[in-house]
Design a protein around this motif. Structure first.
Motif, PDB file in Angstrom:
ATOM      1  N   ASP B 411      -3.876 -25.429  36.375  1.00  0.00           N
ATOM      2  CA  ASP B 411      -5.032 -24.824  37.032  1.00  0.00           C
ATOM      3  C   ASP B 411      -5.315 -23.408  36.550  1.00  0.00           C
ATOM      4  O   ASP B 411      -6.425 -22.919  36.710  1.00  0.00           O
ATOM      5  CB  ASP B 411      -4.803 -24.796  38.554  1.00  0.00           C
ATOM      6  N   GLY B 412      -4.313 -22.747  36.016  1.00  0.00           N
ATOM      7  CA  GLY B 412      -4.533 -21.376  35.562  1.00  0.00           C
ATOM      8  C   GLY B 412      -4.104 -20.333  36.574  1.00  0.00           C
ATOM      9  O   GLY B 412      -4.197 -19.140  36.318  1.00  0.00           O
ATOM     10  N   SER B 421     -12.906 -21.358  42.440  1.00  0.00           N
ATOM     11  CA  SER B 421     -12.978 -20.597  43.691  1.00  0.00           C
ATOM     12  C   SER B 421     -12.282 -19.247  43.558  1.00  0.00           C
ATOM     13  O   SER B 421     -12.052 -18.565  44.542  1.00  0.00           O
ATOM     14  CB  SER B 421     -12.348 -21.407  44.823  1.00  0.00           C
ATOM     15  N   ARG B 422     -11.970 -18.852  42.328  1.00  0.00           N
ATOM     16  CA  ARG B 422     -11.189 -17.642  42.126  1.00  0.00           C
ATOM     17  C   ARG B 422     -11.883 -16.403  42.687  1.00  0.00           C
ATOM     18  O   ARG B 422     -11.221 -15.506  43.224  1.00  0.00           O
ATOM     19  CB  ARG B 422     -10.901 -17.436  40.634  1.00  0.00           C
ATOM     20  N   ALA B 423     -13.192 -16.337  42.548  1.00  0.00           N
ATOM     21  CA  ALA B 423     -13.894 -15.144  43.014  1.00  0.00           C
ATOM     22  C   ALA B 423     -14.494 -15.321  44.406  1.00  0.00           C
ATOM     23  O   ALA B 423     -15.289 -14.496  44.858  1.00  0.00           O
ATOM     24  CB  ALA B 423     -14.968 -14.746  42.005  1.00  0.00           C
ATOM     25  N   ASP B 424     -14.085 -16.375  45.102  1.00  0.00           N
ATOM     26  CA  ASP B 424     -14.643 -16.618  46.445  1.00  0.00           C
ATOM     27  C   ASP B 424     -14.355 -15.478  47.419  1.00  0.00           C
ATOM     28  O   ASP B 424     -15.081 -15.284  48.385  1.00  0.00           O
ATOM     29  CB  ASP B 424     -14.079 -17.928  47.034  1.00  0.00           C
ATOM     30  N   PRO B 451      -4.628 -11.323  45.148  1.00  0.00           N
ATOM     31  CA  PRO B 451      -5.878 -10.808  45.711  1.00  0.00           C
ATOM     32  C   PRO B 451      -7.024 -11.827  45.620  1.00  0.00           C
ATOM     33  O   PRO B 451      -7.971 -11.759  46.396  1.00  0.00           O
ATOM     34  CB  PRO B 451      -6.170  -9.580  44.835  1.00  0.00           C
ATOM     35  N   SER B 452      -6.924 -12.769  44.710  1.00  0.00           N
ATOM     36  CA  SER B 452      -7.994 -13.758  44.587  1.00  0.00           C
ATOM     37  C   SER B 452      -7.846 -14.907  45.576  1.00  0.00           C
ATOM     38  O   SER B 452      -8.827 -15.444  46.067  1.00  0.00           O
ATOM     39  CB  SER B 452      -8.031 -14.338  43.166  1.00  0.00           C
ATOM     40  N   TYR B 453      -6.605 -15.298  45.850  1.00  0.00           N
ATOM     41  CA  TYR B 453      -6.417 -16.531  46.617  1.00  0.00           C
ATOM     42  C   TYR B 453      -5.729 -16.375  47.967  1.00  0.00           C
ATOM     43  O   TYR B 453      -5.885 -17.218  48.833  1.00  0.00           O
ATOM     44  CB  TYR B 453      -5.605 -17.529  45.785  1.00  0.00           C
ATOM     45  N   VAL B 475     -18.208  -1.540  37.230  1.00  0.00           N
ATOM     46  CA  VAL B 475     -17.017  -2.380  37.199  1.00  0.00           C
ATOM     47  C   VAL B 475     -17.406  -3.853  37.183  1.00  0.00           C
ATOM     48  O   VAL B 475     -18.409  -4.241  37.787  1.00  0.00           O
ATOM     49  CB  VAL B 475     -16.086  -2.061  38.407  1.00  0.00           C
ATOM     50  N   GLY B 476     -16.660  -4.644  36.488  1.00  0.00           N
ATOM     51  CA  GLY B 476     -16.944  -6.076  36.446  1.00  0.00           C
ATOM     52  C   GLY B 476     -15.660  -6.874  36.438  1.00  0.00           C
ATOM     53  O   GLY B 476     -14.591  -6.353  36.123  1.00  0.00           O
ATOM     54  N   ILE B 477     -15.786  -8.140  36.825  1.00  0.00           N
ATOM     55  CA  ILE B 477     -14.602  -9.007  36.808  1.00  0.00           C
ATOM     56  C   ILE B 477     -14.876 -10.233  35.930  1.00  0.00           C
ATOM     57  O   ILE B 477     -16.014 -10.463  35.499  1.00  0.00           O
ATOM     58  CB  ILE B 477     -14.166  -9.440  38.223  1.00  0.00           C
ATOM     59  N   LEU B 478     -13.833 -11.012  35.702  1.00  0.00           N
ATOM     60  CA  LEU B 478     -13.941 -12.147  34.769  1.00  0.00           C
ATOM     61  C   LEU B 478     -14.223 -13.477  35.466  1.00  0.00           C
ATOM     62  O   LEU B 478     -14.312 -14.500  34.816  1.00  0.00           O
ATOM     63  CB  LEU B 478     -12.642 -12.279  33.969  1.00  0.00           C
ATOM     64  N   PHE B 479     -14.318 -13.442  36.796  1.00  0.00           N
ATOM     65  CA  PHE B 479     -14.538 -14.672  37.558  1.00  0.00           C
ATOM     66  C   PHE B 479     -13.530 -15.738  37.157  1.00  0.00           C
ATOM     67  O   PHE B 479     -12.351 -15.419  37.000  1.00  0.00           O
ATOM     68  CB  PHE B 479     -15.999 -15.125  37.428  1.00  0.00           C
ATOM     69  N   GLU B 480     -13.977 -16.992  36.942  1.00  0.00           N
ATOM     70  CA  GLU B 480     -12.988 -18.063  36.732  1.00  0.00           C
ATOM     71  C   GLU B 480     -12.264 -17.956  35.394  1.00  0.00           C
ATOM     72  O   GLU B 480     -11.311 -18.683  35.137  1.00  0.00           O
ATOM     73  CB  GLU B 480     -13.641 -19.442  36.883  1.00  0.00           C
ATOM     74  N   GLU B 481     -12.699 -17.033  34.540  1.00  0.00           N
ATOM     75  CA  GLU B 481     -11.994 -16.888  33.272  1.00  0.00           C
ATOM     76  C   GLU B 481     -10.700 -16.088  33.439  1.00  0.00           C
ATOM     77  O   GLU B 481      -9.829 -16.092  32.575  1.00  0.00           O
ATOM     78  CB  GLU B 481     -12.906 -16.224  32.251  1.00  0.00           C
ATOM     79  N   GLU B 482     -10.604 -15.403  34.541  1.00  0.00           N
ATOM     80  CA  GLU B 482      -9.370 -14.693  34.833  1.00  0.00           C
ATOM     81  C   GLU B 482      -8.326 -15.701  35.287  1.00  0.00           C
ATOM     82  O   GLU B 482      -8.571 -16.491  36.181  1.00  0.00           O
ATOM     83  CB  GLU B 482      -9.622 -13.658  35.945  1.00  0.00           C
TER      84      GLU B 482
END
Lengths: 320, 709, 265
Positions: B411-412, B421-424, B451-453, B475-482
């Motif tokens: 799953d990563g 749902s990483r950035a939920d 912090p994501s889950y 600032v930005g995040i990688l969403f599901e690519e993280e």
């Protein structure tokens, strides 16, 4: 193969001298099904004290009880031969058996030998045309399966049909059968009560699970009493097992077993991440804990924020 | 020759007083034997290290500079003074005393053998030089004896716990008592000589010897008796000294060389940056002791059994079967025993037939306290990681950890949740987060798994998002690519999984435009800062299973700044971008240094500055900064269950409540794993009434909200 | 002794998912080695380590993607693997017990193993029947839900413990060759490291089609048709049962009885 009779044949289950409860549930499912096909419900008991079992299997809705006297305990080779012969005799449209450990030890063999379609672990049945409901993905979905055949073998999950307990007026017919011993390649040498040591808590429908809140090994008695009163199995969180108060086999959690019972009663368990991982899939979760903010409360369906030493005795009282 | 000088009346003395010419020759013969035995022993030891596998970490570069620095560390005794004044003084006295006596003896030898015998000059060991020499030697010799006395007192009277372990043996007893006998014996010899020679007035500079002489006299020893006893004393002192010299490389005294060598070849980033593995799939990690690098072998010999590592180990404190010292010494013991009888044993396995038990390794929290506390720079974690890698190769992995590995693979993330749902966690924010894959940002924020889950830590993530928003940061995040950062799976030994994750992330980072990489989790920060940059992805370019297409070394030039979020926000606060007056909150709080931020990366002040910026009063726990006590979540501790008593988190909370200035209302953390462990420990340890667990970010947001209200 | 392990790759479903017609939307699906088969593989590998088994071969009915899972079994110590699949298999919406039995029976006929191990059930479809069905098909002995195994190759028997309901184990002897369905907990499955999986690339993984095993397309199609899929009723937020201990216990008792707990059956 010519069209079968509209009858239903259900194979009762017994172990160590007792007809198992699931047999009465089987009668309910069978009579519903026979009602739909317009056929008779035949129940068979194989091995053991067939006379007593035959009397007991004579429940309301049963038309014929077949008794096959051979041996004492379940032997899958005997069962395969007996059930094959009975199918030949009754020529049923549907063959029903419990989806139990023993059911699964002979039914698939019968289905294969007779080249009949098999649907296991059925939780609901609609007949004519036959549609069986069963779960998939560990209970995450329910699927409906249609059987494109005029016969089928179905094993039913325990607890899904109510038990039929009223006595019926079936004829009890001994079924004469010569078992071909050359086809018996297995022998049951005995049983062992594993005293919970190897109880498979993953198979239990109701679990009373105990955690650190129990404080002392002596207090476990209370939990066993509750489990007895509820007809439940005792499981535990890690600290209890590590303390040596219960066997490793009863541990729920990431490092123990993952359980998905119908009802999970967490007594004095705070619900550490690792524990929750092992039981979050339970259908109904009850938490008894003085701490309203214990993580277990986040996933509980019912919660009692009170001292387990007061609630549990009161609960035992309720069921005695 | 010395007699001549003495006859001239200038202060000196006879080195071989009362010793015949034949005896003197015998002495020289024995000295030569001792030196040969010493040289051979030292050679054999170092030859064994040379047989060790090459160490992937450069340790022999700038040898000059390394030696100077090692000398500074050793001579200052700074590591011995760390957390232990008594131990520091004790070791400094012994070491300085010993070194002085060694130098003094060397000077004497040069005078006798080179100056007089070889060059035919008159002895320089006369007059003022002699007087100064005698005074210094007596003074430092006294210090030496005092130091040994302190050691004896601690070892046999106090019976200090950490000095007594499974590996404590006769060599420890012998070592300390031989040193004691050498020190005291020297003074006895001196006293007898002064008494026998009728107290030459100038010898008063040998004040200890003088005092000893007076004591002998008071005890009824006549000058004649002293004269005859002197011979016995001289020989026993000399023989003991020569035996000691010969013994050095064969037992504990060898630490004088091995420990120093170990300090010379130390890795400043030990533990924070684990060594990589060879690309060869057939390579083994710890199938045999021959898999260990020369530096790991040297580590084993450098150990003095001081037990500092064991005394600070949180796993040991919780009753787990890990004693870091014993692991190092078990490996050494096995190596030596195998060299003797050739008996082979598996190095690490589950079930008790191996040198090290799997459970011992599972116990380790990778907190680096052992490495930090070790006065001789043993890299425990390198050896432990080697053992963990072997366990991975053997498949001997705790079921809970197996699940985590599988989750990360499939799953990563460690939760086994959907990456989708990483950035939920950000859904309930009042503003949208920038997708760093689509838009150039100043800060690329790596949010991290917890912090994501994890619900509790999602609150921390939202707090941090609000801080960035309030400071109007790009600032930005990688969403599901993280994905999961890989820090702890690396420590658990699943190196290939770490490499897959590192490759995935550097590829993602390269595809984004940003200046600074900011992490919520110190574990992520550590591996991005110290480890991702060390991987030469070209090594793995031909591996068809590596799920990335990147064949360079990432951020080699340090162009991208990697920060823990407290460091980034500290900058924002000091620039005044958060608009805090500094009096918003008035809680009394304590701060827990996360291992991966503090000991791993020496960042102690940024979180403290932020706490102070809210107006909170910060009180320190007894174990703070580099001495911080792990929460129990590192090294996979979060994913395993142990029968801890008490749990590290409980012990730490107890410290905050019982051992810290009273009235700590909030226990402030700066690491998601710590948050999880302490929230748990707060409940299981019964500290709910006493203290609340808050992240620095939550404290800051509370202060910001206070201002807004 | 040659041991064949039937290993299946199961479909896993995220906690949150959507059903699209007769299937769960792909986005919510993952794949994994069937948990029960992990124990079967471990048991076989241990037999090999103990010198009882000379060769461990895995058999899998599954598409090419399942090779990832098969490599895990190889990494754990299986010697080689066979994968059976073709377009007909892919087209079947439900490979029923009969179809799987036929396909695996084809492999058994080719390999002639002395012992076949497989998991009690698959984690996705969960029919719990393929092992016993396979035994009946190839005409050998079997035992279902085995949680302890002692082999006596000289006597040609296997002593097993079958884990029955309610904490009772049945001690049974079956003749070899046999098919045993393995229950979780019989051993501690080892981890298949990524290094091991990489090294396993060099092990033989043969793909055969049902046609090559002599299986008719009609057998693969089977008689079962999936006609509906739905989510069971979802859980609710916790209901706090208030009042004194007695009151809350009484409320809880009612809740439990509703769910059939403690109701005399």
């Amino acid at each position: 193969m010519s069209a079968p009779s509209p009858d239903v044949l259900a194979i009762a289950e017994h172990r160590r001298g007792d007809l198992r409860d699931v047999s009465d549930q089987l009668v309910t499912a069978g009579s519903e099904l026979a009602g739909a096909t317009g056929g008779d419900l035949h129940v068979a008991v194989v091995s053991g004290d067939v006379e007593a079992f035959g009397r007991k299997a004579n429940r309301e809705g049963v038309d014929v009880v077949h008794t096959v006297a051979d041996g004492e305990e379940f032997n899958h080779d005997v069962y395969v031969q007996a059930v094959e012969a009975l199918v030949e005799e009754v020529d049923p449209r549907y063959l029903l058996a419990p989806n139990s450990v023993n059911g699964l030890d002979y039914v698939p063999a019968v289905a294969r030998r007779l080249a009949l379609p098999l649907v296991t672990d059925v939780v609901d049945i609609e007949a004519e045309p036959l549609v069986a409901t069963r779960e998939m993905y560990g209970g995450k979905v329910e699927t409906e399966i249609e059987v494109a055949d005029d016969r089928a073998v179905l094993t039913i999950r325990a607890g899904e049909w109510p038990a039929t307990t009223d006595t019926g007026d079936a004829s009890v017919e001994p079924f004469e059968l010569e078992i071909d011993e050359s086809r018996v390649g297995s022998s049951v040498n005995g049983f062992e009560e594993v005293g919970g040591g190897d109880v498979d808590i993953t198979e239990a429908d109701v679990l009373v699970s105990v955690g650190r809140g129990i404080d002392d090994e002596e207090n476990l008695e209370l939990i066993h009493d509750l489990a007895d009163a509820l007809g439940a199995t005792v499981s535990a969180s890690r600290p209890i097992v590590d303390a040596g108060w219960l066997e490793k086999g009863r541990q729920v959690g990431q490092s123990g077993k993952v359980v998905t019972p119908d009802v999970y009663i967490a007594v004095g368990i705070s619900g550490a991440v690792q524990h929750v991982a092992g039981m979050k899939g339970s259908e109904t979760i009850v938490a008894i804990n003085t701490d309203p903010s214990a993580p277990i409360m986040d996933i509980a369906d019912y919660a009692i924020h009170d001292d387990l030493f007061e609630v549990v005795p009161a609960l035992i009282e309720e069921f005695e | 020759m010395a007699i001549l000088a003495a006859a001239a009346g200038s202060p000196t003395r006879e080195t071989f007083r009362g010793i015949s010419g034949v005896e003197e020759l015998l002495f020289y013969y024995l000295a030569a034997v001792a030196v040969v035995v010493l040289a051979y022993g030292v050679y054999a030891r170092f030859a064994r290290y040379a047989e060790g596998v090459e160490d992937p970490i450069p340790r022999l570069d700038d040898l000059g500079e390394r030696t100077v620095e090692a000398a500074r560390i050793a001579l200052s005794n700074e590591s011995q003074f760390n957390r232990d004044l008594y131990g520091g003084l004790m070791h400094a006295f012994i070491m300085w005393g010993f070194l002085t006596l060694l130098i003094a003896t060397t000077i004497l030898a040069v005078d006798l053998e080179v100056w007089q015998l070889l060059l035919g000059r008159n002895s320089f060991w006369v007059g003022d030089f002699y007087l100064g020499y005698q005074f210094v030697v007596d003074a430092m010799g006294l210090l030496f004896v005092v130091g040994i006395g302190m050691a004896l007192y601690r070892r046999y009277w106090v019976r200090k716990d950490r000095l007594w372990g499974r590996h404590t043996s006769r060599e420890d007893t012998l070592f300390v008592w031989v040193l004691f006998a050498l020190g005291v014996g020297g003074f006895v010899l001196e006293g007898l000589r002064i008494l026998a020679t009728g107290y030459p007035p100038f010898e008063v500079v040998s004040f200890v010897g003088w005092g000893t002489a007076l004591a002998f006299e008071a005890a009824g020893v006549t000058p004649d008796l002293a004269d005859s006893l002197h011979w016995w004393a001289w020989w026993s002192h000399s023989l003991l000294a020569l035996a000691f010299v010969a013994w050095i490389p064969y037992a504990k005294p060898f630490h004088m060389l091995s420990s120093f060598a170990n300090v010379v070849v130390r890795d400043e980033h030990s533990g924070a940056r684990l060594p990589g593995i060879p690309a060869d799939l057939e390579a083994t990690s710890a199938e045999s002791i021959d898999d260990f690098t020369w530096s790991e072998l040297l580590d084993q010999d450098a150990c003095t059994k001081c037990g500092r590592c064991s005394s600070v180990c949180p796993a040991k404190a919780a009753g787990r079967p890990l004693d870091p010292r014993d692991v190092i010494l078990d490996l050494k013991g096995y190596r030596e025993q195998r060299a003797d009888d050739g008996g082979e044993q598996p190095i690490v396995a589950d079930g008790g037939s191996s040198v090290i038990d799997a459970e011992t390794m599972e116990s380790c929290l990778s907190c680096l306290a052992c490495v930090d506390s070790c006065p001789v720079e043993i890299d425990h974690l390198n050896s432990f990681t080697r053992l963990n890698r072997q366990l991975v190769d053997q498949g001997d992995i705790d079921p809970g950890v197996q699940d985590v590995f599988q989750n990360v693979m499939q799953d990563g993330n460690t939760f086994g949740n959907s990456q989708r749902s990483r950035a939920d966690w950000a859904d309930s924010l009042e503003f949208d987060l920038t997708d760093a894959r689509e838009q150039e940002v100043e800060y690329l924020w790596y949010v991290g798994d917890y912090p994501s889950y994890d619900d509790r830590n999602r609150k921390v993530a939202r707090s941090l998002a609000r801080i960035f928003d309030a400071a109007d940061v790009s600032v930005g995040i990688l969403f599901e690519e993280e994905k999961y950062d890989g820090n702890d799976v690396r420590r658990l030994g699943e190196e290939f999984l770490f490499l897959e994750l590192a490759g995935h992330h550097v590829e993602s980072f390269e595809a984004c435009e940003f200046e600074t990489l900011v992490c919520t989790d110190p574990h992520s920060y550590n591996t991005f800062e110290n480890e991702y940059t060390e991987v030469d992805f070209a090594t793995w370019a031909d591996d068809p299973m590596m799920p990335f297409d990147y064949d360079e070394q990432w951020n080699r030039d340090g162009e991208i700044e990697v920060l823990h979020w407290t460091q980034a926000v500290e900058d924002l606060v000091s620039e005044g971008r958060l608009d805090l007056a500094g009096d918003e909150l008035d809680y009394t709080v304590t701060y827990h240094d996360p291992c991966h931020l503090g000991r791993y990366n020496d960042e102690y002040e940024a979180p403290r500055e932020l706490i102070r910026a809210t107006g909170c009063e910060l009180v320190e726990m007894p174990r703070n900064r580099a001495n911080s006590f792990c929460c129990g979540g590192g090294g996979g501790g979060l994913w395993m269950e142990f029968d801890d008593d008490p749990k590290p988190s409980e012990e730490r909370l107890r410290e905050a409540i019982e051992d810290t200035a009273s009235g700590v209302e909030k226990f402030v953390v700066a690491c998601p794993m710590c948050t999880t462990m302490f929230e748990d420990g707060r409940k299981t340890g019964g500290f709910e009434e006493d203290v609340e667990i808050v992240d620095v970010a939550e404290l800051l947001v509370e202060a910001i909200d206070r201002d807004a209200a | 002794m040659k041991v064949l392990v039937a290993v299946t790759e199961v479909t896993t479903v995220d906690d949150e998912f959507e059903i699209d017609g007769l299937a769960i939307d792909d986005r919510y699906l993952g794949a994994d080695m069937n948990e029960w088969d992990e124990y079967a593989v471990e048991e076989a590998v241990q037999l090999a380590e103990d010198g009882v088994a000379d060769e461990v071969v895995t058999a899998t009915v599954g598409p090419e993607e399942a090779e990832e899972t098969i490599r895990q079994a190889l990494a754990k110590g299986a010697d080689r693997a066979i994968r059976v699949w073709d377009d007909d298999c892919a087209a079947a919406d439900l490979l029923d017990v009969g179809a799987k039995t036929a396909l695996l029976a084809g492999v058994v006929a080719r390999e002639e193993p002395d012992l076949v191990l497989t998991g009690v059930q698959s984690g996705d479809a969960g029919f719990m029947a393929t092992g016993v069905s396979l035994a009946a098909d190839v005409g050998c002995q079997w035992a279902a839900v085995v949680n302890d195994l002692e082999l006596s190759p000289e006597e040609g028997t296997a002593d097993v413990r079958r884990e029955l309901e309610g904490g009772v184990e049945e001690l049974t002897t079956v003749e070899l060759p046999a098919v045993l369905t393995i229950q979780t907990g019989i051993n501690e499955p080892r981890y298949a490291s990524l290094r091991g999986i990489r090294s396993a690339q060099s092990k033989e993984l043969e793909h055969v089609t049902p046609g090559e095993l002599g299986i008719e397309p009609a057998t693969i199609e089977g008689a079962l048709r999936l006609i509906g899929m739905a989510e069971p009723d979802v859980e609710s937020e916790a209901t706090v049962l208030e009042g004194s201990a007695e009151e809350s216990a009484a409320e809880l008792a009612a809740v439990l009885r509703e769910r059939g707990v403690g109701v005399e059956g």
